[in-house]
Design a protein around this motif. Structure first.
Motif, mmCIF file in Angstrom:
data_model
loop_
_atom_site.group_PDB
_atom_site.id
_atom_site.type_symbol
_atom_site.label_atom_id
_atom_site.label_comp_id
_atom_site.label_asym_id
_atom_site.label_seq_id
_atom_site.Cartn_x
_atom_site.Cartn_y
_atom_site.Cartn_z
ATOM 1 N N GLU A 5 34.637 37.785 45.385
ATOM 2 C CA GLU A 5 35.477 38.969 45.301
ATOM 3 C C GLU A 5 36.958 38.620 45.290
ATOM 4 O OE1 GLU A 5 36.147 41.199 49.197
ATOM 5 O OE2 GLU A 5 34.191 40.244 49.522
ATOM 6 N N TYR A 6 37.290 37.386 45.679
ATOM 7 C CA TYR A 6 38.686 36.980 45.736
ATOM 8 C C TYR A 6 39.191 36.380 44.430
ATOM 9 C CZ TYR A 6 37.399 37.119 50.657
ATOM 10 O OH TYR A 6 36.927 37.500 51.881
ATOM 11 N N LEU A 7 38.290 36.041 43.527
ATOM 12 C CA LEU A 7 38.677 35.156 42.433
ATOM 13 C C LEU A 7 39.486 35.811 41.325
ATOM 14 C CD1 LEU A 7 35.552 32.897 42.034
ATOM 15 C CD2 LEU A 7 37.585 32.564 43.393
ATOM 16 N N VAL A 8 39.065 36.946 40.840
ATOM 17 C CA VAL A 8 39.663 37.477 39.631
ATOM 18 C C VAL A 8 40.422 38.772 39.837
ATOM 19 C CG1 VAL A 8 39.168 38.355 37.334
ATOM 20 C CG2 VAL A 8 37.984 36.338 38.147
ATOM 21 N N HIS A 9 40.025 39.570 40.815
ATOM 22 C CA HIS A 9 40.567 40.914 40.978
ATOM 23 C C HIS A 9 42.092 40.902 41.004
ATOM 24 C CE1 HIS A 9 40.838 45.051 42.070
ATOM 25 N NE2 HIS A 9 41.452 44.781 43.204
ATOM 26 N N LYS A 10 42.690 41.380 39.955
ATOM 27 C CA LYS A 10 44.140 41.521 39.781
ATOM 28 C C LYS A 10 44.884 40.189 39.702
ATOM 29 C CE LYS A 10 44.682 46.058 41.933
ATOM 30 N NZ LYS A 10 45.397 46.849 42.951
ATOM 31 N N LYS A 11 44.249 39.112 40.119
ATOM 32 C CA LYS A 11 44.976 37.854 40.194
ATOM 33 C C LYS A 11 44.742 36.949 38.994
ATOM 34 C CE LYS A 11 45.222 37.797 45.211
ATOM 35 N NZ LYS A 11 46.683 37.820 45.319
ATOM 36 N N LYS A 206 38.711 25.954 43.682
ATOM 37 C CA LYS A 206 40.067 25.711 44.176
ATOM 38 C C LYS A 206 40.723 27.007 44.652
ATOM 39 C CE LYS A 206 41.147 21.618 41.352
ATOM 40 N NZ LYS A 206 39.766 21.192 41.081
ATOM 41 N N ILE A 207 40.455 28.093 43.922
ATOM 42 C CA ILE A 207 41.011 29.392 44.312
ATOM 43 C C ILE A 207 40.435 29.827 45.657
ATOM 44 C CG2 ILE A 207 41.166 31.841 43.699
ATOM 45 C CD1 ILE A 207 41.130 31.000 40.776
ATOM 46 N N LEU A 208 39.127 29.680 45.812
ATOM 47 C CA LEU A 208 38.492 30.044 47.071
ATOM 48 C C LEU A 208 38.983 29.144 48.205
ATOM 49 C CD1 LEU A 208 36.537 31.832 48.570
ATOM 50 C CD2 LEU A 208 34.674 30.304 47.875
ATOM 51 N N TRP A 209 39.204 27.862 47.896
ATOM 52 C CA TRP A 209 39.752 26.942 48.894
ATOM 53 C C TRP A 209 41.116 27.429 49.373
ATOM 54 C CZ3 TRP A 209 44.259 24.308 49.403
ATOM 55 C CH2 TRP A 209 44.316 23.307 50.370
ATOM 56 N N MET A 210 41.954 27.879 48.460
ATOM 57 C CA MET A 210 43.271 28.372 48.838
ATOM 58 C C MET A 210 43.157 29.635 49.678
ATOM 59 S SD MET A 210 46.494 29.260 46.355
ATOM 60 C CE MET A 210 48.034 29.917 47.034
ATOM 61 N N LYS A 211 42.200 30.491 49.329
ATOM 62 C CA LYS A 211 41.979 31.714 50.109
ATOM 63 C C LYS A 211 41.642 31.378 51.559
ATOM 64 C CE LYS A 211 40.624 35.832 51.446
ATOM 65 N NZ LYS A 211 41.562 36.955 51.706
ATOM 66 N N ARG A 212 40.826 30.378 51.769
ATOM 67 C CA ARG A 212 40.367 30.023 53.101
ATOM 68 C C ARG A 212 41.378 29.177 53.885
ATOM 69 N NH1 ARG A 212 34.101 28.255 51.658
ATOM 70 N NH2 ARG A 212 33.256 30.385 51.470
ATOM 71 N N PRO A 215 45.885 31.235 53.501
ATOM 72 C CA PRO A 215 45.810 32.687 53.290
ATOM 73 C C PRO A 215 47.167 33.346 53.055
ATOM 74 C CG PRO A 215 45.399 32.120 55.600
ATOM 75 C CD PRO A 215 45.362 30.840 54.831
ATOM 76 N N GLU A 216 48.222 32.832 53.675
ATOM 77 C CA GLU A 216 49.536 33.444 53.484
ATOM 78 C C GLU A 216 50.044 33.226 52.066
ATOM 79 O OE1 GLU A 216 52.247 32.119 56.444
ATOM 80 O OE2 GLU A 216 51.115 32.983 58.123
ATOM 81 N N LEU A 217 49.863 32.019 51.549
ATOM 82 C CA LEU A 217 50.270 31.756 50.173
ATOM 83 C C LEU A 217 49.365 32.500 49.194
ATOM 84 C CD1 LEU A 217 51.132 27.934 50.123
ATOM 85 C CD2 LEU A 217 52.694 29.882 50.012
ATOM 86 N N TYR A 218 48.090 32.572 49.528
ATOM 87 C CA TYR A 218 47.153 33.303 48.670
ATOM 88 C C TYR A 218 47.569 34.765 48.551
ATOM 89 C CZ TYR A 218 42.881 35.383 46.872
ATOM 90 O OH TYR A 218 41.980 36.080 46.115
ATOM 91 N N ALA A 219 48.000 35.354 49.648
ATOM 92 C CA ALA A 219 48.393 36.767 49.636
ATOM 93 C C ALA A 219 49.610 37.005 48.746
ATOM 94 C CB ALA A 219 48.679 37.234 51.057
ATOM 95 N N LYS A 220 50.434 35.985 48.566
ATOM 96 C CA LYS A 220 51.624 36.124 47.734
ATOM 97 C C LYS A 220 51.345 35.827 46.260
ATOM 98 C CE LYS A 220 54.747 34.695 51.478
ATOM 99 N NZ LYS A 220 55.757 33.670 51.899
ATOM 100 N N THR A 221 50.150 35.341 45.970
ATOM 101 C CA THR A 221 49.821 34.922 44.612
ATOM 102 C C THR A 221 49.525 36.115 43.713
ATOM 103 O OG1 THR A 221 48.888 32.853 45.453
ATOM 104 C CG2 THR A 221 48.322 33.475 43.205
ATOM 105 N N LYS A 222 50.183 36.155 42.581
ATOM 106 C CA LYS A 222 49.957 37.188 41.575
ATOM 107 C C LYS A 222 49.044 36.694 40.463
ATOM 108 C CE LYS A 222 50.701 40.961 39.145
ATOM 109 N NZ LYS A 222 50.152 42.274 39.561
ATOM 110 N N TRP A 223 49.186 35.420 40.104
ATOM 111 C CA TRP A 223 48.411 34.846 39.007
ATOM 112 C C TRP A 223 47.846 33.489 39.400
ATOM 113 C CZ3 TRP A 223 48.137 38.014 34.762
ATOM 114 C CH2 TRP A 223 49.150 38.962 34.597
ATOM 115 N N PHE A 224 46.601 33.225 38.994
ATOM 116 C CA PHE A 224 46.030 31.889 39.033
ATOM 117 C C PHE A 224 45.829 31.467 37.578
ATOM 118 C CE2 PHE A 224 45.440 31.111 43.390
ATOM 119 C CZ PHE A 224 45.009 32.266 44.021
ATOM 120 N N ILE A 225 46.508 30.411 37.163
ATOM 121 C CA ILE A 225 46.404 29.979 35.777
ATOM 122 C C ILE A 225 46.162 28.477 35.707
ATOM 123 C CG2 ILE A 225 47.893 31.857 34.989
ATOM 124 C CD1 ILE A 225 50.158 29.841 34.681
ATOM 125 N N LEU A 226 45.842 28.008 34.519
ATOM 126 C CA LEU A 226 45.585 26.595 34.283
ATOM 127 C C LEU A 226 46.893 25.859 33.973
ATOM 128 C CD1 LEU A 226 42.477 27.110 31.994
ATOM 129 C CD2 LEU A 226 42.448 26.330 34.376
#
Length: 265
Positions: A5-11, A206-212, A215-226
């Motif tokens: 649920e953390y991977l794609v939604h809006k990010k 990697k995205i899920l790793w950052m979430k776990r 979390p503070e940086l993850y909350a500020k993330t707008k885009w995950f790109i290659l």
């Protein structure tokens, strides 16, 4: 906890393009052959070359190939008429020093982009291209740019399209547990999109790793790109990230055949 649920939604709502070429033509008597408006942190601006159709007839068409790899960046200028490389440049770099097992990271803004800028400057000088757009002294006219880059990595951007942390590269394998969790989840959902095989190298773990773990940086993330998409973003001065099906196919949640993210994500 549903790890997906953390991977794609809006990010990671990325537009998908079918090619990697930045080729722009304007109407009328002028043609924009190369417009790289990227400005580095050091204040230098990459080449912006314009030429009239008359000048175009007197020059040879050149295409630039830019490859942003894990160990360095290479740029070649290929002349169609001569079927040969007329200029080239390269810059080497390494991953950031670390004592953390499995970690492999690079700072996009201080590693990739300065290397690209240096190579562009060197190739531009070799082709006798001018900063002010005057190419009368050059025998070549840049007609387009192709960009390739490392796959599977993760670049986390804020709302201003700036990196929040160093990019995790394809060879970063910290997300071993996250890869296992995601693979088990996909298999439990009986996914038909062939997403039931994931390794720590892929972007999704990697995205899920950052979430776990961040979390503070993850909350500020707008885009995950290659990594490749970050280079395109900066070189083309885009207002939002884009991607292509080829690179997205290695992120761990994009269905290449359907050209969409997995619905179970």
């Amino acid at each position: 906890e549903n790890p997906y649920e953390y991977l794609v939604h809006k990010k990671t709502t990325l537009e998908t393009m079918n090619c990697n070429f930045i080729v722009s033509f304007s109407y009328g008597s002028f043609i924009l052959f190369l417009h790289l408006s990227y400005t580095s942190h050091f204040g230098a601006t990459a080449f912006s070359v314009m030429s009239s159709t008359t000048a175009e007839m007197k020059t040879k068409a050149v295409f630039l190939g830019i490859d942003v790899g894990t160990q360095g960046t290479k740029i070649v200028a290929y002349c169609l008429q001569d079927a040969s490389i007329v200029a080239k440049a390269s810059r080497s770099y390494d991953v950031m020093p670390t004592d953390v097992p499995g970690r492999a990271e690079q700072d996009p803004s201080t590693t990739w982009m300065p290397a690209i800028e240096d190579c562009l400057m060197e190739v531009g000088h070799a082709l006798q291209l001018e900063h002010n757009g005057n190419s009368e002294s050059s025998s070549y006219t840049i007609k387009g740019v192709g960009v390739s880059g490392q796959q599977h990595g993760m670049v986390a951007l804020d709302s201003q399209l700036e990196p929040l942390r160093p990019a995790k590269l394809w060879c970063d394998v910290e997300a071993v547990q996250e890869a296992k969790d995601l693979q088990e989840y996909f298999q439990s959902q009986q996914d038909e999109g062939n997403l039931d095989f994931l390794t720590p190298s892929f972007t999704a773990p990697k995205i899920l790793w950052m979430k776990r773990n961040e979390p503070e940086l993850y909350a500020k993330t707008k885009w995950f790109i290659l990594p490749h998409d970050y280079v395109i973003l900066k070189l083309a001065n885009l207002r939002r990230p884009t991607t292509d099906a080829g690179d997205a196919s290695g992120n761990g949640f994009f269905l290449a055949a359907q050209r969409e993210n997995s619905p179970i994500v």
